[in-house]
Design a protein around this motif. Structure first.
Motif, PDB file in Angstrom:
ATOM      1  N   ARG A   5      19.403  -1.110  37.440  1.00 51.35           N
ATOM      2  CA  ARG A   5      19.687  -2.070  36.263  1.00 51.35           C
ATOM      3  C   ARG A   5      19.929  -1.236  34.983  1.00 51.35           C
ATOM      4  NH1 ARG A   5      18.122  -8.223  35.103  1.00 51.35           N
ATOM      5  NH2 ARG A   5      19.443  -8.587  33.075  1.00 51.35           N
ATOM      6  N   ASN A   6      20.875  -1.349  34.363  1.00 51.06           N
ATOM      7  CA  ASN A   6      20.986  -0.786  32.946  1.00 51.06           C
ATOM      8  C   ASN A   6      20.172  -1.198  32.016  1.00 51.06           C
ATOM      9  OD1 ASN A   6      22.515   1.141  31.523  1.00 51.06           O
ATOM     10  ND2 ASN A   6      23.711  -0.433  30.247  1.00 51.06           N
ATOM     11  N   ALA A   7      19.833  -0.475  31.028  1.00 51.67           N
ATOM     12  CA  ALA A   7      18.852  -0.932  29.802  1.00 51.67           C
ATOM     13  C   ALA A   7      19.441  -2.012  29.139  1.00 51.67           C
ATOM     14  CB  ALA A   7      18.716   0.133  28.973  1.00 51.67           C
ATOM     15  N   ASP A   8      20.522  -2.258  29.041  1.00 49.13           N
ATOM     16  CA  ASP A   8      21.362  -3.373  28.403  1.00 49.13           C
ATOM     17  C   ASP A   8      22.461  -4.096  29.200  1.00 49.13           C
ATOM     18  OD1 ASP A   8      23.596  -2.311  27.263  1.00 49.13           O
ATOM     19  OD2 ASP A   8      22.174  -1.206  26.176  1.00 49.13           O
ATOM     20  N   ASP A   9      22.808  -5.135  28.731  1.00 47.99           N
ATOM     21  CA  ASP A   9      24.146  -5.689  29.593  1.00 47.99           C
ATOM     22  C   ASP A   9      25.242  -5.781  28.640  1.00 47.99           C
ATOM     23  OD1 ASP A   9      22.545  -6.619  32.005  1.00 47.99           O
ATOM     24  OD2 ASP A   9      21.635  -7.458  30.559  1.00 47.99           O
ATOM     25  N   ARG A  10      25.445  -4.861  27.674  1.00 46.68           N
ATOM     26  CA  ARG A  10      26.353  -5.064  26.734  1.00 46.68           C
ATOM     27  C   ARG A  10      27.895  -4.946  27.151  1.00 46.68           C
ATOM     28  NH1 ARG A  10      24.731  -0.806  22.123  1.00 46.68           N
ATOM     29  NH2 ARG A  10      24.305   0.305  24.122  1.00 46.68           N
ATOM     30  N   ARG A  11      28.246  -3.963  28.069  1.00 46.63           N
ATOM     31  CA  ARG A  11      29.402  -3.850  28.526  1.00 46.63           C
ATOM     32  C   ARG A  11      29.740  -5.037  29.653  1.00 46.63           C
ATOM     33  NH1 ARG A  11      30.323   2.695  30.263  1.00 46.63           N
ATOM     34  NH2 ARG A  11      29.314   3.501  28.318  1.00 46.63           N
ATOM     35  N   VAL A  12      28.849  -5.481  30.394  1.00 46.95           N
ATOM     36  CA  VAL A  12      29.273  -6.511  30.954  1.00 46.95           C
ATOM     37  C   VAL A  12      29.423  -7.902  30.493  1.00 46.95           C
ATOM     38  CG1 VAL A  12      28.003  -8.291  32.466  1.00 46.95           C
ATOM     39  CG2 VAL A  12      27.906  -5.985  33.121  1.00 46.95           C
ATOM     40  N   PHE A  13      28.595  -8.255  29.105  1.00 46.06           N
ATOM     41  CA  PHE A  13      28.870  -9.180  28.147  1.00 46.06           C
ATOM     42  C   PHE A  13      30.018  -9.307  27.748  1.00 46.06           C
ATOM     43  CE2 PHE A  13      28.298 -11.841  24.532  1.00 46.06           C
ATOM     44  CZ  PHE A  13      27.565 -12.848  24.935  1.00 46.06           C
ATOM     45  N   ALA A  14      30.828  -7.982  27.163  1.00 46.25           N
ATOM     46  CA  ALA A  14      31.839  -7.753  26.438  1.00 46.25           C
ATOM     47  C   ALA A  14      32.916  -8.074  27.489  1.00 46.25           C
ATOM     48  CB  ALA A  14      32.006  -6.282  25.851  1.00 46.25           C
TER      49      ALA A  14
END
Length: 216
Positions: A5-14
């Motif tokens: 898992r990545n540290a955040d989900d920003r790219r998936v969210f975008a």
């Protein structure tokens, strides 16, 4: 074997926002542990869990191409008997069936836009195989209705008819009513969602222009 898992989900969210998915729908899946961002390739990871909450399946979707032709695949060791399923109301006797997770999320977003709050079952097959649906129906004997929301193309419509015939011929599922509900617009429910959101934005822009003209 789930990707790290990545540290955040920003790219998936975008990425999902660009595909028209509502922010609240994306957060629902993130918070439920059914969606996250792969740390290595930054793919969307759609997690299918069994009744005990164990991850048994993961569908992967690239976040770099927005034309619907980017990377698609399954995590190694994925069990097709466990499909990607949205949080649901266990009292429901209806399951909506989609080919891809993004179509399931798109349909949920369309219902949000229409102001219709429905918490029944949504199931993604992770392709065109009926394996996940058959396993789902075995685990949920309360289901009395199945609606097939397959793609509106030759392959999708043919597969929907095949699944409907298979369910009717199986003694375990003959009591289930099966409907076929392809999108009214576009090839799949994500294309339909993008069409609807564009139409809404165009209408809002026209209203703002009229209001500005009146103000002048």
């Amino acid at each position: 074997s789930l990707p790290p898992r990545n540290a955040d989900d920003r790219r998936v969210f975008a990425y999902l926002r660009k595909r028209g998915i509502a922010a609240q729908v994306i957060r629902q899946f993130l918070n439920a542990g059914l969606l996250y961002e792969d740390a290595v390739h930054h793919n969307c990871v759609f997690v299918g869990r069994n009744e005990s909450g164990q991850a048994k399946y993961a569908g992967l979707r690239g976040t770099y191409d927005l034309d619907g032709h980017g990377f698609k695949g399954d995590a190694p060791g994925s069990d097709k008997n466990t499909g990607f399923s949205l949080p649901h109301d266990p009292r429901s006797d209806l399951v909506l069936v989609f080919e891809a997770p993004i179509d399931a999320l798109s349909h949920a977003t369309l219902q949000e836009l229409e102001g219709w709050k429905w918490d029944g079952y949504r199931l993604s097959l992770g392709g065109t195989s009926h394996v996940a649906l058959t396993a789902f129906l075995k685990r949920h004997p309360e289901i009395r209705r199945v609606s097939l929301y397959m793609d509106n193309d030759l392959g999708g419509l043919k597969n929907a008819r095949r699944i409907k015939a298979m369910l009717h011929e199986d003694q375990r599922f003959k009591h289930i009513r099966v409907g076929i509900n392809p999108p009214r617009i576009g090839k799949d429910y994500n294309e339909m969602l993008l069409h609807v959101t564009k139409k809404m934005k165009d209408h809002q822009q026209q209203c703002r222009q009229k209001q500005a003209a009146i103000s002048i």
